[in-house]
Write an enzyme that holds these catalytic residues in place. Structure first.
Site, PDB file in Angstrom:
ATOM      1  N   GLU A  69      -1.281  -9.896  45.646  1.00 16.90           N
ATOM      2  CA  GLU A  69      -1.982  -9.091  46.655  1.00 16.90           C
ATOM      3  C   GLU A  69      -2.724  -7.980  45.935  1.00 16.90           C
ATOM      4  O   GLU A  69      -2.143  -7.279  45.110  1.00 16.90           O
ATOM      5  CB  GLU A  69      -0.982  -8.455  47.631  1.00 16.90           C
ATOM      6  CG  GLU A  69      -0.536  -9.356  48.741  1.00 16.90           C
ATOM      7  CD  GLU A  69       0.386  -8.617  49.706  1.00 16.90           C
ATOM      8  OE1 GLU A  69       0.274  -7.383  49.807  1.00 16.90           O
ATOM      9  OE2 GLU A  69       1.225  -9.275  50.324  1.00 16.90           O
ATOM     10  N   ASP A  80       0.809   2.962  55.590  1.00 14.79           N
ATOM     11  CA  ASP A  80       1.367   3.105  54.257  1.00 14.79           C
ATOM     12  C   ASP A  80       2.136   4.395  54.065  1.00 14.79           C
ATOM     13  O   ASP A  80       1.731   5.454  54.545  1.00 14.79           O
ATOM     14  CB  ASP A  80       0.246   3.032  53.215  1.00 14.79           C
ATOM     15  CG  ASP A  80      -0.252   1.616  53.031  1.00 14.79           C
ATOM     16  OD1 ASP A  80       0.578   0.751  52.676  1.00 14.79           O
ATOM     17  OD2 ASP A  80      -1.451   1.353  53.275  1.00 14.79           O
ATOM     18  N   TYR A 194       3.151 -12.673  57.537  1.00 15.63           N
ATOM     19  CA  TYR A 194       3.737 -11.568  56.793  1.00 15.63           C
ATOM     20  C   TYR A 194       4.691 -10.848  57.730  1.00 15.63           C
ATOM     21  O   TYR A 194       4.272 -10.194  58.676  1.00 15.63           O
ATOM     22  CB  TYR A 194       2.600 -10.648  56.350  1.00 15.63           C
ATOM     23  CG  TYR A 194       2.952  -9.579  55.349  1.00 15.63           C
ATOM     24  CD1 TYR A 194       4.039  -8.731  55.523  1.00 15.63           C
ATOM     25  CD2 TYR A 194       2.157  -9.397  54.222  1.00 15.63           C
ATOM     26  CE1 TYR A 194       4.328  -7.751  54.596  1.00 15.63           C
ATOM     27  CE2 TYR A 194       2.441  -8.407  53.286  1.00 15.63           C
ATOM     28  CZ  TYR A 194       3.532  -7.593  53.477  1.00 15.63           C
ATOM     29  OH  TYR A 194       3.808  -6.619  52.567  1.00 15.63           O
TER      30      TYR A 194
END
Ligand SMILES: Cc1ncc(COP(=O)(O)O)c(C=O)c1O
Lengths: 285, 421
Positions: A69, A80, A194
């Site tokens: 990735e 994040d 994911y």
């Protein structure tokens, strides 16, 4: 079973069609045949500069990563934690653009058949224009794009354009996703799904809740593509435990931290390769 | 609450939507369902209406700005006094509504982002009223320039969390609030303070703020016997603007004037004028006009007023801009500072710096309308929170004292004159 190795950057004409050169499926199939979970490693493109991030990506490959990735930095990364926020800040301070990250991808592709997924927020992709971005991905040998702020129901303007260039859109699922959302994601899924292991943002954690086992099993049951677990995986032991539940395990912040520890490019590359090797070893049976 | 709802998936034309991490989707769906049910529920409406009356002090007056009218050439200027709401700004209309929704959903913790601190104070107030713990994220720069509001929030029992990332202002506070929400979504309700964010927030916040427009419309008809020629409001995220505009959207004869922060001037690149100078993009969960560079990185906004220091704007305003329904105006930092003093001296009202932008533009609009004109200005908040910052800004503007040692009467008078400008 290996797709042809592309030593040069593919021209737009030679860009793979929707089904051609499925490096992602091949990589997962290889791991499955060996009875092990795939190791997915994350590096922020341009952190702390393009050349170093290129070396770090290659160090991951050398250490045995099954899928790479590459982060595309964004000024406002709302999914994040601090580790990847700071990586994005370093990359942007170095002037990193999506083109720069695509250069890193192309450099990896010139040396390896490892599947490459870009991971980045939607706005830089829209600013570039989805078609131009998709062309750039195809040219650089990028296999998939993971967009943490793009839900399947909002992807109508993006996913088909990427797909027309042979680039898959990877969707995310979370511990809060109910059965209906799992089904919707499974319907839209391409490449892989994911699963976000924690209710939270990215960042290395010492423990990931054990109770995700049944949730992941239910998702794998519905999903036509492999399912990986990410967010919070920081050690070989954790990777091993989660690897038993899914088709793959993503390690991000823990690698970014090792890059941020500094030293020469060579020292960082060795540190990253060593860590990736230890993760890979843990995933082998 | 009779405003039309947005299109499917929260679309206002090409804008709005839901661009968030998957983790938040169930909470957004739950919130949308709770809101749609609540707005049809007489018990909920009665409870909110009671709170707005007995706790927040509604309805707020609509009153003549007589000296200002005379000064601008005779146009009748009516001020909608949201500054008289409990806590000092319109923000409380929304936080009371959302805390009721949080309780309805069984959420046990409240979080919010804040710029000027007004939304933070209004959230802390509503949380205190219902005994809910409350964390407010605030850019570290704003913590400095709005110290009074930080202390008010703390007095109200809230925890203020300074945000050090990015530009250390409102956009970064919102990022951090979203991150907290992603982490604690099961028991926490996030009270967004403007008509921004993912669906259903833009529509929901407008819904709670539409009380401003509903009152202003009725009051204007009662007072002047007709609808206004124009309604002026400042725009940060756009909640006070959409609140008052909502009652006039379907009246093409009523001009809707949205006033953005021009900071150091539109040409300087240091401003908060997302509608005037932004381009379509995705920020904080919805598609709208945003200030961004060619690579889609969000630019830092700038405004003397923390509440307008935001590089985005609500999606409904973006849509109204595209359809030509909005008249866009701007006021610079200096013009806002001047307008704040103007309203203070002319009308005995010290407005918030945000509101002062609307006042600056209103003077121009009123002059253009002339003696037959009728203008409504939304006084979104009061300026108490800003007095220290204004004092410093005015001191910086004043010419430096020539010889500090000499203290003649003339010198003192000159200093006084310079200092009050
Ligand atoms: C008094 C006042 N007016 C206006 C604003 C700007 O917000 P909005 O555009 O959502 O009304 C703020 C925000 O803090 C405020 O405190």
């Amino acid at each position: 079973m290996r797709a042809v190795k592309r030593r040069t950057m593919a021209t737009p004409d030679a860009a793979p069609g929707p089904l051609a050169g499925d490096r992602i499926a091949a990589a997962f199939a290889r791991c499955r045949a060996r009875g092990e979970a795939a190791l997915v490693t994350y590096v922020m493109g341009g952190d702390p500069d393009l050349a170093t991030s290129k070396a770090m990506a290659l160090a991951c490959v050398e250490g045995g990563a099954d899928l790479l990735e590459l982060g595309v930095p964004f000024s406002d990364p709302m999914a994040d934690g601090p580790t990847i926020q700071h990586a994005a800040e370093r990359a942007l301070a170095a002037g990193t653009t999506p083109d720069g990250v695509l250069e890193v991808a192309a450099a990896v592709r010139a040396r390896s058949d490892v599947p490459i997924a870009l991971m980045g927020y939607l706005n830089p992709i829209l600013a570039r224009g989805v078609e131009r971005f998709a062309d750039g991905c195809a040219r650089a040998g990028v296999d998939a794009v993971i967009i943490p702020d793009l839900l399947p129901e909002e992807a109508g303007d993006v996913a088909p354009v990427l797909a027309s260039r042979g680039v898959r859109t990877v969707f995310l699922l979370a511990p809060t996703s109910d059965a209906a959302r799992v089904e919707a994601a499974a319907r839209a899924a391409t490449g892989f799904l994911y699963f976000v292991s924690v209710t939270g943002v990215t960042g290395a954690r010492t423990a990931v809740a054990a109770e995700i086992g049944p949730t992941v099993a239910a998702i794998r049951e519905k999903s036509p593509v492999p399912v990986v677990i990410g967010f919070g995986v920081s050690s070989p032991a954790q990777a091993r435990a989660l690897g038993a539940l899914a088709d793959g395990v993503v390690v991000g912040s823990a690698i970014v931290q090792r890059i941020a520890e500094g030293g020469t490019r060579k020292a960082r590359a060795e540190r990253v390769a060593r860590f990736v090797r230890s993760l890979k070893r843990a995933l082998r049976r | 609450m009779t405003v039309p709802l947005p299109g499917p998936r929260g679309r206002f034309g090409a804008y709005g939507g839901r661009y968030v991490p998957e983790t938040l989707v169930p909470a957004l769906e739950e919130l949308e369902a709770a809101w749609l049910a609540a707005r049809e529920d007489p018990a909920f409406r009665a409870e909110l209406s009671d709170l707005l009356t007995r706790f927040a002090g509604r309805e707020t007056p609509l009153g003549d700005a007589r000296r200002m009218s005379a000064d601008v050439g005779g146009c009748r200027v009516l001020l909608k006094r949201e500054d008289l709401c409990h806590t000092g700004a319109h923000k409380v209309n929304n936080t009371l509504g959302q805390v009721l929704l949080a309780r309805r959903m069984g959420k046990t913790r409240i979080i919010a982002e804040t710029g000027a601190g007004q939304h933070g104070v209004a959230t802390a107030t509503a949380a205190a009223l219902f005994g809910l713990p409350c964390d407010v994220f605030m850019g570290a720069l704003d913590v400095e320039r709005q110290a009074l509001n930080v202390f008010r929030m703390q007095l109200l029992g809230a925890r203020v969390i300074p945000v050090e990332s990015g530009s250390r202002t409102l956009k970064d506070a919102m990022n951090e609030a979203l991150r907290d929400w992603v982490t604690n979504v099961r028991d926490t309700h996030y009270i967004i303070g403007s008509v921004a964010g993912p669906h259903p927030y833009p529509a929901l916040v407008r819904d709670f703020q539409s009380v401003i427009g509903a009152e202003a419309r009725a009051q204007c008809l009662a007072l002047a016997g007709r609808l206004p020629d124009a309604v002026v409001a400042c725009v940060g995220g756009g909640s006070n603007a959409m609140g008052i505009f909502s009652a006039f959207l379907e009246e093409p004869a009523v001009k809707l004037v949205a006033v953005e922060a021009a900071g150091h001037g539109l040409a300087s690149g240091r401003h908060g004028a997302s509608l005037a100078k932004g381009t379509p993009g995705v920020l904080h969960g919805s598609r709208s006009y945003v200030l961004q560079d060619e690579h889609g990185q969000i630019r830092e906004a700038h405004s003397i007023s923390a509440g307008l220091d935001y590089p985005g704007v609500g999606p409904e305003l973006a849509h109204l801009k595209d359809t030509g329904r909005l008249t866009l105006m701007q006021a610079t930092d200096a013009e806002a500072l001047e307008a704040l003093q103007y309203l203070a001296r002319m009308e005995g009202i010290i407005p918030a710096l945000e509101t002062a932008h609307a006042v600056a533009a209103a003077r121009e609009v009123a002059r253009a309308l002339g003696p037959d004109g009728l203008l409504v200005v939304n006084v979104s908040g009061r300026g108490d929170k800003d007095v220290e910052q204004v004092r410093r800004a005015l001191a910086a503007q004043a010419p430096p004292p020539r010889k500090p040692a000499r203290r003649s009467r003339a010198g003192a008078a000159q200093r006084r004159k310079g200092g009050s400008r």
